[in-house]
Design a protein around this motif. Structure first.
Motif, PDB file in Angstrom:
ATOM      1  N   ASN A   4      -4.355 -18.425 -11.183  1.00  0.00           N
ATOM      2  CA  ASN A   4      -4.457 -17.456 -11.979  1.00  0.00           C
ATOM      3  C   ASN A   4      -5.665 -16.818 -12.271  1.00  0.00           C
ATOM      4  OD1 ASN A   4      -3.522 -15.575 -14.427  1.00  0.00           O
ATOM      5  ND2 ASN A   4      -2.887 -17.101 -15.466  1.00  0.00           N
ATOM      6  N   GLY A   5      -6.018 -15.639 -11.695  1.00  0.00           N
ATOM      7  CA  GLY A   5      -7.124 -15.091 -11.879  1.00  0.00           C
ATOM      8  C   GLY A   5      -7.519 -13.581 -10.811  1.00  0.00           C
ATOM      9  N   THR A   6      -8.573 -13.661 -10.412  1.00  0.00           N
ATOM     10  CA  THR A   6      -8.985 -12.360  -9.752  1.00  0.00           C
ATOM     11  C   THR A   6      -8.953 -12.539  -8.354  1.00  0.00           C
ATOM     12  OG1 THR A   6     -10.216 -11.811 -11.724  1.00  0.00           O
ATOM     13  CG2 THR A   6     -10.681 -10.513  -9.732  1.00  0.00           C
ATOM     14  N   THR A   7      -8.368 -11.602  -7.281  1.00  0.00           N
ATOM     15  CA  THR A   7      -8.455 -11.594  -6.309  1.00  0.00           C
ATOM     16  C   THR A   7      -9.297  -9.958  -5.677  1.00  0.00           C
ATOM     17  OG1 THR A   7      -6.503 -10.643  -5.952  1.00  0.00           O
ATOM     18  CG2 THR A   7      -6.737 -13.136  -5.371  1.00  0.00           C
ATOM     19  N   VAL A   8      -9.636  -9.868  -4.701  1.00  0.00           N
ATOM     20  CA  VAL A   8     -10.023  -8.544  -4.008  1.00  0.00           C
ATOM     21  C   VAL A   8      -9.109  -8.231  -2.987  1.00  0.00           C
ATOM     22  CG1 VAL A   8     -12.230  -7.262  -3.123  1.00  0.00           C
ATOM     23  CG2 VAL A   8     -12.414  -9.034  -4.992  1.00  0.00           C
ATOM     24  N   ILE A   9      -8.881  -6.885  -2.852  1.00  0.00           N
ATOM     25  CA  ILE A   9      -7.904  -6.342  -1.582  1.00  0.00           C
ATOM     26  C   ILE A   9      -8.989  -6.375  -0.593  1.00  0.00           C
ATOM     27  CG2 ILE A   9      -6.664  -4.461  -0.864  1.00  0.00           C
ATOM     28  CD1 ILE A   9      -5.945  -3.782  -3.680  1.00  0.00           C
ATOM     29  N   GLU A  10      -8.739  -6.630   0.675  1.00  0.00           N
ATOM     30  CA  GLU A  10      -9.339  -6.650   1.917  1.00  0.00           C
ATOM     31  C   GLU A  10      -8.619  -5.387   2.631  1.00  0.00           C
ATOM     32  OE1 GLU A  10      -9.431 -10.124   4.397  1.00  0.00           O
ATOM     33  OE2 GLU A  10     -11.011 -10.944   3.143  1.00  0.00           O
ATOM     34  N   ARG A  11      -7.464  -5.452   2.821  1.00  0.00           N
ATOM     35  CA  ARG A  11      -6.772  -4.436   3.402  1.00  0.00           C
ATOM     36  C   ARG A  11      -5.343  -3.880   2.707  1.00  0.00           C
ATOM     37  NH1 ARG A  11      -6.975  -7.526   7.763  1.00  0.00           N
ATOM     38  NH2 ARG A  11      -4.537  -7.705   7.997  1.00  0.00           N
ATOM     39  N   ASN A  12      -5.040  -2.569   2.681  1.00  0.00           N
ATOM     40  CA  ASN A  12      -3.813  -2.286   2.296  1.00  0.00           C
ATOM     41  C   ASN A  12      -3.148  -0.825   2.857  1.00  0.00           C
ATOM     42  OD1 ASN A  12      -1.818  -2.118   0.183  1.00  0.00           O
ATOM     43  ND2 ASN A  12      -3.049  -0.770  -1.412  1.00  0.00           N
ATOM     44  N   ASN A  13      -2.493  -1.280   3.975  1.00  0.00           N
ATOM     45  CA  ASN A  13      -2.205  -0.073   4.718  1.00  0.00           C
ATOM     46  C   ASN A  13      -0.745  -0.004   4.729  1.00  0.00           C
ATOM     47  OD1 ASN A  13      -4.855  -0.235   5.766  1.00  0.00           O
ATOM     48  ND2 ASN A  13      -4.528  -1.865   6.893  1.00  0.00           N
ATOM     49  N   ARG A  14      -0.410   0.989   5.033  1.00  0.00           N
ATOM     50  CA  ARG A  14       0.984   1.394   5.424  1.00  0.00           C
ATOM     51  C   ARG A  14       1.591   0.853   6.732  1.00  0.00           C
ATOM     52  NH1 ARG A  14       3.977   5.858   7.605  1.00  0.00           N
ATOM     53  NH2 ARG A  14       5.958   6.234   6.490  1.00  0.00           N
ATOM     54  N   ILE A  15       2.516   0.463   6.717  1.00  0.00           N
ATOM     55  CA  ILE A  15       3.122  -0.173   7.981  1.00  0.00           C
ATOM     56  C   ILE A  15       4.524   0.294   8.435  1.00  0.00           C
ATOM     57  CG2 ILE A  15       1.503  -2.196   7.801  1.00  0.00           C
ATOM     58  CD1 ILE A  15       4.322  -3.959   7.213  1.00  0.00           C
ATOM     59  N   ALA A  16       5.116   1.019   7.554  1.00  0.00           N
ATOM     60  CA  ALA A  16       6.455   1.591   7.848  1.00  0.00           C
ATOM     61  C   ALA A  16       6.715   2.475   6.702  1.00  0.00           C
ATOM     62  CB  ALA A  16       7.612   0.585   7.792  1.00  0.00           C
TER      63      ALA A  16
END
Length: 173
Positions: A4-16
């Protein structure tokens, strides 16, 4: 114990069509106990009015690289905001949650059946239990909404779509 905490987005891509793949870097999460079928609760960045986290199924977890891959569909204000979040954005998460799938040693032949967003957690099953024989039955709305079919290249794959633009016309069931 879930992280339960913080993460960082490495990638966030549209795939469909309206479907996104998000990879989170989770260096403080213990992913060694991840079970396919579990999910994450994701906080929406920059939207204080969206107080509830969004439940999103985990597509893959890599305990060595400390990454979690989520696949989600944009449906409302929260997931639309999530789709706009660029790499480097910090997110509040709780993961992994839920019981996940439970394959017994005697389950040698396994049917993986999913339609729409129900396809997302299925490839992790084949990775977790590689010694089984898999038959995948996947359903999509149309060809533009189809995703992850390449993840099923090591099993017998059957696809159906509502309009017949990919696979057979009809429901996956």
């Amino acid at each position: 114990m879930p992280y339960n905490g913080t993460t960082v987005i490495e990638r966030n891509n549209r795939i469909a069509e309206d479907i996104y793949e998000m990879v989170l870097h989770c260096p403080n999460a213990d992913l060694t106990e991840f079970v396919p079928g579990q999910f994450a609760q994701i906080g929406i960045p920059g939207h204080a009015e969206l107080i509830l986290k969004r439940p999103i199924s985990i597509h893959a977890a890599d305990a060595v690289a400390h990454t979690v891959t989520l696949i989600y569909q944009t449906r409302g204000k929260g997931t639309l905001a999530l789709a706009e979040a660029p790499a480097g954005t910090e997110l509040q998460v709780i993961l992994p949650l839920g019981n996940g799938f439970d394959l017994k040693p005697e389950h040698k032949a396994v049917f993986l059946v999913g339609g729409g967003m129900g396809v997302a957690p299925l490839p992790a099953v084949m990775k977790r239990w590689p010694d089984r024989r898999y038959i995948a039955l996947l359903g999509y709305r149309c060809e533009d909404a189809a995703y992850c079919a390449d993840d099923f290249c090591y099993c017998s794959l059957h696809i159906a779509s509502d309009d017949g633009s990919v696979g057979e016309k009809g429901l996956v069931t």
